[in-house]
Motif scaffolding. Structure first.
Motif, PDB file in Angstrom:
ATOM      1  N   TYR A  49       0.847  -1.198   0.000  1.00 58.38           N
ATOM      2  CA  TYR A  49       0.000   0.000   0.000  1.00 58.38           C
ATOM      3  C   TYR A  49       0.877   1.242   0.000  1.00 58.38           C
ATOM      4  N   ASP A  50       0.329   2.323  -0.555  1.00 59.80           N
ATOM      5  CA  ASP A  50       1.057   3.598  -0.573  1.00 59.80           C
ATOM      6  C   ASP A  50       0.678   4.386   0.685  1.00 59.80           C
ATOM      7  N   PRO A  51       1.665   4.666   1.565  1.00 61.91           N
ATOM      8  CA  PRO A  51       1.323   5.385   2.801  1.00 61.91           C
ATOM      9  C   PRO A  51       0.670   6.732   2.529  1.00 61.91           C
ATOM     10  N   GLN A  52       1.032   7.383   1.420  1.00 61.65           N
ATOM     11  CA  GLN A  52       0.449   8.700   1.118  1.00 61.65           C
ATOM     12  C   GLN A  52      -1.059   8.597   0.862  1.00 61.65           C
ATOM     13  N   GLU A  53      -1.534   7.399   0.477  1.00 60.93           N
ATOM     14  CA  GLU A  53      -2.965   7.230   0.178  1.00 60.93           C
ATOM     15  C   GLU A  53      -3.760   6.721   1.370  1.00 60.93           C
ATOM     16  N   LEU A  54      -3.049   6.341   2.461  1.00 58.59           N
ATOM     17  CA  LEU A  54      -3.765   5.722   3.573  1.00 58.59           C
ATOM     18  C   LEU A  54      -3.394   6.272   4.953  1.00 58.59           C
ATOM     19  N   ALA A  55      -2.245   6.878   5.066  1.00 59.30           N
ATOM     20  CA  ALA A  55      -1.773   7.254   6.399  1.00 59.30           C
ATOM     21  C   ALA A  55      -1.333   8.707   6.445  1.00 59.30           C
ATOM     22  N   THR A  56      -2.160   9.581   5.870  1.00 64.65           N
ATOM     23  CA  THR A  56      -1.921  11.030   5.972  1.00 64.65           C
ATOM     24  C   THR A  56      -3.272  11.719   6.183  1.00 64.65           C
ATOM     25  N   PRO A  57      -3.268  12.913   6.782  1.00 63.94           N
ATOM     26  CA  PRO A  57      -4.535  13.659   6.912  1.00 63.94           C
ATOM     27  C   PRO A  57      -5.139  13.950   5.539  1.00 63.94           C
ATOM     28  N   GLU A  58      -4.295  14.156   4.541  1.00 63.61           N
ATOM     29  CA  GLU A  58      -4.794  14.450   3.184  1.00 63.61           C
ATOM     30  C   GLU A  58      -5.524  13.236   2.609  1.00 63.61           C
ATOM     31  N   ALA A  59      -4.982  12.051   2.862  1.00 61.56           N
ATOM     32  CA  ALA A  59      -5.624  10.826   2.367  1.00 61.56           C
ATOM     33  C   ALA A  59      -7.007  10.680   2.994  1.00 61.56           C
ATOM     34  N   PHE A  60      -7.101  10.979   4.300  1.00 59.23           N
ATOM     35  CA  PHE A  60      -8.386  10.852   4.997  1.00 59.23           C
ATOM     36  C   PHE A  60      -9.379  11.880   4.452  1.00 59.23           C
ATOM     37  N   ALA A  61      -8.888  13.089   4.201  1.00 62.72           N
ATOM     38  CA  ALA A  61      -9.790  14.128   3.661  1.00 62.72           C
ATOM     39  C   ALA A  61     -10.287  13.733   2.276  1.00 62.72           C
ATOM     40  N   GLY A 169       3.329  13.392   8.736  1.00 59.69           N
ATOM     41  CA  GLY A 169       3.112  14.844   8.727  1.00 59.69           C
ATOM     42  C   GLY A 169       2.458  15.365   9.986  1.00 59.69           C
ATOM     43  N   GLU A 170       2.068  14.461  10.913  1.00 59.08           N
ATOM     44  CA  GLU A 170       1.411  14.909  12.147  1.00 59.08           C
ATOM     45  C   GLU A 170       2.399  14.891  13.318  1.00 59.08           C
ATOM     46  N   PRO A 171       2.154  15.768  14.314  1.00 65.05           N
ATOM     47  CA  PRO A 171       3.037  15.750  15.489  1.00 65.05           C
ATOM     48  C   PRO A 171       2.773  14.524  16.364  1.00 65.05           C
ATOM     49  N   LEU A 172       3.780  14.128  17.124  1.00 57.15           N
ATOM     50  CA  LEU A 172       3.599  13.019  18.068  1.00 57.15           C
ATOM     51  C   LEU A 172       2.926  13.540  19.327  1.00 57.15           C
ATOM     52  N   PRO A 173       2.238  12.657  20.083  1.00 52.60           N
ATOM     53  CA  PRO A 173       1.638  13.096  21.349  1.00 52.60           C
ATOM     54  C   PRO A 173       2.738  13.647  22.259  1.00 52.60           C
ATOM     55  N   SER A 174       2.560  14.890  22.713  1.00 48.08           N
ATOM     56  CA  SER A 174       3.682  15.559  23.375  1.00 48.08           C
ATOM     57  C   SER A 174       4.062  14.897  24.701  1.00 48.08           C
ATOM     58  N   GLU A 175       3.062  14.384  25.441  1.00 48.48           N
ATOM     59  CA  GLU A 175       3.390  13.779  26.746  1.00 48.48           C
ATOM     60  C   GLU A 175       4.284  12.548  26.549  1.00 48.48           C
ATOM     61  N   ALA A 176       3.928  11.718  25.552  1.00 47.07           N
ATOM     62  CA  ALA A 176       4.711  10.500  25.292  1.00 47.07           C
ATOM     63  C   ALA A 176       6.108  10.855  24.800  1.00 47.07           C
ATOM     64  N   LEU A 177       6.191  11.847  23.925  1.00 49.11           N
ATOM     65  CA  LEU A 177       7.503  12.224  23.379  1.00 49.11           C
ATOM     66  C   LEU A 177       8.400  12.798  24.479  1.00 49.11           C
ATOM     67  N   GLU A 178       7.806  13.641  25.329  1.00 46.32           N
ATOM     68  CA  GLU A 178       8.618  14.228  26.419  1.00 46.32           C
ATOM     69  C   GLU A 178       9.098  13.141  27.377  1.00 46.32           C
ATOM     70  N   ALA A 179       8.214  12.196  27.704  1.00 42.21           N
ATOM     71  CA  ALA A 179       8.613  11.093  28.604  1.00 42.21           C
ATOM     72  C   ALA A 179       9.713  10.259  27.955  1.00 42.21           C
ATOM     73  N   ALA A 180       9.591  10.034  26.654  1.00 41.10           N
ATOM     74  CA  ALA A 180      10.595   9.228  25.945  1.00 41.10           C
ATOM     75  C   ALA A 180      11.954   9.917  25.960  1.00 41.10           C
ATOM     76  N   MET A 181      11.952  11.219  25.697  1.00 38.67           N
ATOM     77  CA  MET A 181      13.216  11.976  25.671  1.00 38.67           C
ATOM     78  C   MET A 181      13.849  12.009  27.063  1.00 38.67           C
TER      79      MET A 181
END
Ligand code: APR
Length: 257
Positions: A49-61, A169-181
């Motif tokens: 599958y092409d990620p651009q057609e299934l896993a982007t906000p544009e694909a969903f729109a 193209g989307e940001p990661l959940p900030s709480e999880a990213l901060e905990a990971a860092m």
């Protein structure tokens, strides 16, 4: 395994003495539970599958129904999946150490099903849904009662249910990213398991841990961009590697007592 140990030199002893361990996991961790990886050449999801057609906000729109149905298919695989022996070995490892934190790129919840206590999901969870406009969580009961594909949002006109995963193209959940860092900066031992180490920011976490003085061990049947930086790359699958490693740590502890 020159000395009979899966970890080289004094790495097993270093793991046994670690105060904080970070385990970064990717799709290869779930592969032996029957969930396809993304980039393996023949079996990976992005080979078909092409990620651009299934896993982007544009694909969903562009085609919400197609994207929703594709995620329904993936959710069905996750519902069937069970944690494997490697997931359970990580649960045991957590019980043997002062602190073990799992940071996962996986969206299947298998670490939590296995019983791991400290798990941060960097890319969300495929079994949760949210409104694509307000981003507020939508309950499973609401989804089950909906005749629409995708179900409409309970919150706002024009809103639709979408999977609560991080799309390209989307940001990661900030709480999880901060905990990971924060964990990467203070851990003394870091594992990178079953990831191609290509997708940022997850790919940088083991390097960040290394820069802050951690020992780094990779588990992956194939070489990755992280391999040259690791203290050791175990070229084997996650389940056998982790089961062996935990059993050897258990024996070492027994011998030392
Ligand atoms: N044990 C350990 N590693 C394995 C196993 C296994 N049984 N099977 C495969 N692998 C390795 C592969 O060699 C590969 O390096 O797992 C890795 C899987 O890589 P990807 O499919 O690229 O998955 P991942 O690195 O988790 O992808 C990151 O990309 O598309 C996005 O959001 C998606 O979270 C995902 C992110």
């Amino acid at each position: 395994m020159a000395n009979g140990f899966i970890l080289k030199g004094d790495l097993l002893a270093r793991l046994g003495e670690a105060r904080s361990v970070l385990v970064l996991t990717g799709a290869g961790m779930s592969a032996e539970s029957g969930i396809p990886t993304f980039r393996d050449a023949l079996t990976g999801i992005w080979a078909r599958y092409d990620p651009q057609e299934l896993a982007t906000p544009e694909a969903f729109a562009a085609d919400p129904s197609r994207v929703w149905q594709w995620y329904e298919h993936r959710r069905a695989l996750v519902r069937e999946a069970q944690p494997h022996a490697g997931h359970l070995a990580l649960v045991e490892l957590e019980s043997m150490l002062p602190e073990l934190t799992i940071v996962t790129q996986n969206v299947d919840g298998l670490h939590q099903s296995a019983g791991s206590g400290r798990v941060w999901e960097l890319h969300g969870n495929i079994m949760r849904s949210k409104c694509h406009l307000t981003l507020r969580p939508i309950s499973r009961n609401w989804l089950a009662d909906s005749p629409h594909t995708p179900p409409r949002s309970p919150y706002v006109k024009g809103g639709l249910a979408r999977p609560d995963v991080v799309w390209f193209g989307e940001p990661l959940p900030s709480e999880a990213l901060e905990a990971a860092m924060e964990t990467a900066a203070r851990c003394d031992f870091c594992f990178s398991i079953g990831t191609t180490s290509l997708i940022q920011p997850a790919a940088s976490l083991p390097l960040y841990a290394l820069e802050h003085g951690a020992t780094l061990v990779e588990i992956n049947p194939v070489e990755t961009p992280l391999s040259p930086h690791a203290d050791q790359s175990i070229r084997a699958e996650a389940s056998t590697s982790l089961v062996t490693l935990v059993s050897q740590l258990r024996s070492l502890r027994r011998d030392n007592n």
